[in-house]
Design a protein around this motif. Structure first.
Motif, PDB file in Angstrom:
ATOM      1  N   VAL A   3       0.843  -1.203   0.000  1.00 38.49           N
ATOM      2  CA  VAL A   3       0.000   0.000   0.000  1.00 38.49           C
ATOM      3  C   VAL A   3       0.875   1.250   0.000  1.00 38.49           C
ATOM      4  O   VAL A   3       0.637   2.185  -0.764  1.00 38.49           O
ATOM      5  N   SER A   4       1.908   1.265   0.834  1.00 33.25           N
ATOM      6  CA  SER A   4       2.798   2.432   0.926  1.00 33.25           C
ATOM      7  C   SER A   4       3.517   2.733  -0.380  1.00 33.25           C
ATOM      8  O   SER A   4       3.854   3.881  -0.655  1.00 33.25           O
ATOM      9  N   ALA A   5       3.773   1.703  -1.194  1.00 39.38           N
ATOM     10  CA  ALA A   5       4.477   1.891  -2.467  1.00 39.38           C
ATOM     11  C   ALA A   5       3.513   2.075  -3.643  1.00 39.38           C
ATOM     12  O   ALA A   5       3.952   2.267  -4.769  1.00 39.38           O
ATOM     13  N   SER A   6       2.216   2.039  -3.385  1.00 37.71           N
ATOM     14  CA  SER A   6       1.251   2.140  -4.479  1.00 37.71           C
ATOM     15  C   SER A   6       1.216   3.553  -5.055  1.00 37.71           C
ATOM     16  O   SER A   6       1.616   4.515  -4.410  1.00 37.71           O
ATOM     17  N   ARG A   7       0.730   3.625  -6.300  1.00 34.71           N
ATOM     18  CA  ARG A   7       0.605   4.936  -6.923  1.00 34.71           C
ATOM     19  C   ARG A   7      -0.578   4.941  -7.879  1.00 34.71           C
ATOM     20  O   ARG A   7      -1.010   3.890  -8.384  1.00 34.71           O
ATOM     21  N   LEU A   8      -1.088   6.121  -8.117  1.00 36.26           N
ATOM     22  CA  LEU A   8      -2.211   6.345  -9.029  1.00 36.26           C
ATOM     23  C   LEU A   8      -1.760   7.233 -10.168  1.00 36.26           C
ATOM     24  O   LEU A   8      -0.999   8.175  -9.951  1.00 36.26           O
ATOM     25  N   GLU A   9      -2.246   6.940 -11.353  1.00 39.58           N
ATOM     26  CA  GLU A   9      -2.069   7.839 -12.495  1.00 39.58           C
ATOM     27  C   GLU A   9      -3.462   8.181 -12.993  1.00 39.58           C
ATOM     28  O   GLU A   9      -4.247   7.283 -13.306  1.00 39.58           O
ATOM     29  N   LEU A  10      -3.780   9.478 -13.030  1.00 36.15           N
ATOM     30  CA  LEU A  10      -5.093   9.932 -13.471  1.00 36.15           C
ATOM     31  C   LEU A  10      -4.981  10.703 -14.774  1.00 36.15           C
ATOM     32  O   LEU A  10      -4.080  11.521 -14.938  1.00 36.15           O
ATOM     33  N   ASP A  11      -5.911  10.434 -15.668  1.00 35.19           N
ATOM     34  CA  ASP A  11      -6.089  11.253 -16.862  1.00 35.19           C
ATOM     35  C   ASP A  11      -7.559  11.649 -16.869  1.00 35.19           C
ATOM     36  O   ASP A  11      -8.430  10.853 -17.226  1.00 35.19           O
ATOM     37  N   VAL A  12      -7.824  12.850 -16.406  1.00 33.12           N
ATOM     38  CA  VAL A  12      -9.197  13.310 -16.225  1.00 33.12           C
ATOM     39  C   VAL A  12      -9.932  13.415 -17.556  1.00 33.12           C
ATOM     40  O   VAL A  12     -11.106  13.066 -17.649  1.00 33.12           O
ATOM     41  N   MET A  13      -9.259  13.853 -18.613  1.00 30.49           N
ATOM     42  CA  MET A  13      -9.914  14.003 -19.916  1.00 30.49           C
ATOM     43  C   MET A  13     -10.395  12.658 -20.471  1.00 30.49           C
ATOM     44  O   MET A  13     -11.511  12.548 -20.964  1.00 30.49           O
ATOM     45  N   SER A  14      -9.558  11.629 -20.401  1.00 30.16           N
ATOM     46  CA  SER A  14      -9.944  10.315 -20.915  1.00 30.16           C
ATOM     47  C   SER A  14     -10.653   9.479 -19.856  1.00 30.16           C
ATOM     48  O   SER A  14     -11.135   8.386 -20.154  1.00 30.16           O
ATOM     49  N   ARG A  15     -10.680   9.977 -18.624  1.00 27.60           N
ATOM     50  CA  ARG A  15     -11.300   9.316 -17.467  1.00 27.60           C
ATOM     51  C   ARG A  15     -10.575   8.035 -17.079  1.00 27.60           C
ATOM     52  O   ARG A  15     -11.108   7.181 -16.405  1.00 27.60           O
ATOM     53  N   GLU A  16      -9.315   7.886 -17.480  1.00 29.89           N
ATOM     54  CA  GLU A  16      -8.551   6.683 -17.191  1.00 29.89           C
ATOM     55  C   GLU A  16      -7.800   6.795 -15.865  1.00 29.89           C
ATOM     56  O   GLU A  16      -7.213   7.830 -15.557  1.00 29.89           O
ATOM     57  N   VAL A  17      -7.825   5.698 -15.116  1.00 27.28           N
ATOM     58  CA  VAL A  17      -7.117   5.599 -13.844  1.00 27.28           C
ATOM     59  C   VAL A  17      -6.262   4.350 -13.889  1.00 27.28           C
ATOM     60  O   VAL A  17      -6.742   3.271 -14.245  1.00 27.28           O
ATOM     61  N   LYS A  18      -4.991   4.491 -13.546  1.00 25.55           N
ATOM     62  CA  LYS A  18      -4.090   3.343 -13.426  1.00 25.55           C
ATOM     63  C   LYS A  18      -3.656   3.275 -11.968  1.00 25.55           C
ATOM     64  O   LYS A  18      -3.144   4.256 -11.427  1.00 25.55           O
ATOM     65  N   LEU A  19      -3.845   2.118 -11.363  1.00 27.18           N
ATOM     66  CA  LEU A  19      -3.424   1.888  -9.989  1.00 27.18           C
ATOM     67  C   LEU A  19      -2.336   0.831 -10.014  1.00 27.18           C
ATOM     68  O   LEU A  19      -2.560  -0.281 -10.504  1.00 27.18           O
ATOM     69  N   THR A  20      -1.160   1.187  -9.507  1.00 32.55           N
ATOM     70  CA  THR A  20      -0.039   0.256  -9.462  1.00 32.55           C
ATOM     71  C   THR A  20       0.210  -0.145  -8.014  1.00 32.55           C
ATOM     72  O   THR A  20       0.444   0.719  -7.155  1.00 32.55           O
ATOM     73  N   VAL A  21       0.138  -1.454  -7.780  1.00 34.00           N
ATOM     74  CA  VAL A  21       0.369  -2.017  -6.446  1.00 34.00           C
ATOM     75  C   VAL A  21       1.281  -3.220  -6.616  1.00 34.00           C
ATOM     76  O   VAL A  21       0.957  -4.140  -7.374  1.00 34.00           O
ATOM     77  N   GLY A  22       2.418  -3.217  -5.933  1.00 34.71           N
ATOM     78  CA  GLY A  22       3.336  -4.348  -5.996  1.00 34.71           C
ATOM     79  C   GLY A  22       3.791  -4.704  -7.398  1.00 34.71           C
ATOM     80  O   GLY A  22       3.941  -5.872  -7.730  1.00 34.71           O
ATOM     81  N   GLY A  23       3.979  -3.704  -8.260  1.00 29.08           N
ATOM     82  CA  GLY A  23       4.458  -3.941  -9.611  1.00 29.08           C
ATOM     83  C   GLY A  23       3.364  -4.293 -10.614  1.00 29.08           C
ATOM     84  O   GLY A  23       3.618  -4.328 -11.815  1.00 29.08           O
ATOM     85  N   ALA A  24       2.157  -4.568 -10.157  1.00 29.61           N
ATOM     86  CA  ALA A  24       1.047  -4.884 -11.062  1.00 29.61           C
ATOM     87  C   ALA A  24       0.163  -3.645 -11.219  1.00 29.61           C
ATOM     88  O   ALA A  24      -0.139  -2.964 -10.247  1.00 29.61           O
ATOM     89  N   THR A  25      -0.226  -3.363 -12.461  1.00 29.98           N
ATOM     90  CA  THR A  25      -1.053  -2.191 -12.739  1.00 29.98           C
ATOM     91  C   THR A  25      -2.436  -2.631 -13.189  1.00 29.98           C
ATOM     92  O   THR A  25      -2.555  -3.495 -14.063  1.00 29.98           O
ATOM     93  N   ARG A  26      -3.456  -2.052 -12.572  1.00 28.33           N
ATOM     94  CA  ARG A  26      -4.839  -2.270 -12.986  1.00 28.33           C
ATOM     95  C   ARG A  26      -5.377  -0.965 -13.535  1.00 28.33           C
ATOM     96  O   ARG A  26      -5.045   0.112 -13.042  1.00 28.33           O
ATOM     97  N   ARG A  27      -6.227  -1.079 -14.538  1.00 29.55           N
ATOM     98  CA  ARG A  27      -6.834   0.100 -15.167  1.00 29.55           C
ATOM     99  C   ARG A  27      -8.317   0.161 -14.811  1.00 29.55           C
ATOM    100  O   ARG A  27      -8.994  -0.861 -14.782  1.00 29.55           O
ATOM    101  N   PHE A  28      -8.769   1.384 -14.588  1.00 29.27           N
ATOM    102  CA  PHE A  28     -10.169   1.647 -14.289  1.00 29.27           C
ATOM    103  C   PHE A  28     -10.610   2.848 -15.105  1.00 29.27           C
ATOM    104  O   PHE A  28      -9.787   3.606 -15.617  1.00 29.27           O
ATOM    105  N   THR A  29     -11.910   3.035 -15.169  1.00 30.30           N
ATOM    106  CA  THR A  29     -12.471   4.216 -15.801  1.00 30.30           C
ATOM    107  C   THR A  29     -13.305   4.961 -14.777  1.00 30.30           C
ATOM    108  O   THR A  29     -14.102   4.345 -14.056  1.00 30.30           O
TER     109      THR A  29
END
Length: 150
Positions: free
Chosen positions: A43-69
């Motif tokens: 959790v402490s090493a996790s990060r979020l990448e947001l692109d508000v225009m495309s509504r894309e969210v990338k959540l990286t936890v433990g080296g694995a990235t999941r994408r959301f809208t």
């Protein structure tokens, strides 16, 4: 002197707090809100990448990235208390029934513009949003993770 009072009142009202919005960028873990104890290393090493225009969210936890809208429509509800009133917070739902973040499970996940406005932070938290669109308050029962813009 009586002419100055309405002008002063008008200027104070127009200087109210700006809304707390979601902004495009990369965000790193900052802290858990409403909960005691230290989060796991994942959790402490996790990060979020947001692109508000495309509504894309990338959540990286433990080296694995999941994408959301993020939801198309955002809601702005009063949530941040200020000196002269409250600040609206932008809130958007993610397209997932739940989200596993290390040892934390977030049901009906939401992204919320963090208080105070201009803090360059976002909150990833459990929902659901209230009927008016407001995010529930962070507590021992409602998981909230604060991310700061890097």
């Amino acid at each position: 002197m009586t002419r100055c009072v309405p002008l002063l009142t008008l200027s104070l009202l127009s200087c109210g707090p700006a809304p707390s919005t979601l902004a495009t960028g990369t965000y790193g873990f900052s802290q858990l809100l409403g909960r005691a104890g230290a989060p796991s290393a994942a959790v402490s090493a996790s990060r979020l990448e947001l692109d508000v225009m495309s509504r894309e969210v990338k959540l990286t936890v433990g080296g694995a990235t999941r994408r959301f809208t993020m939801s198309q429509a955002s809601t702005s509800t009063v949530g941040c208390q200020g000196n002269f009133g409250s600040t609206a917070q932008e809130t958007r739902a993610l397209d997932a029934p739940n989200l596993q973040l290390g040892e934390l499970l977030l049901d009906e996940p939401l992204l919320v513009g963090a208080c105070p406005a201009g803090s360059r932070s976002v909150v990833l938290q459990a929902g659901p949003a209230a009927p008016g669109g407001a995010a529930p308050g962070c507590s021992a029962d409602v998981v909230c993770v604060l991310y700061a813009r890097q």
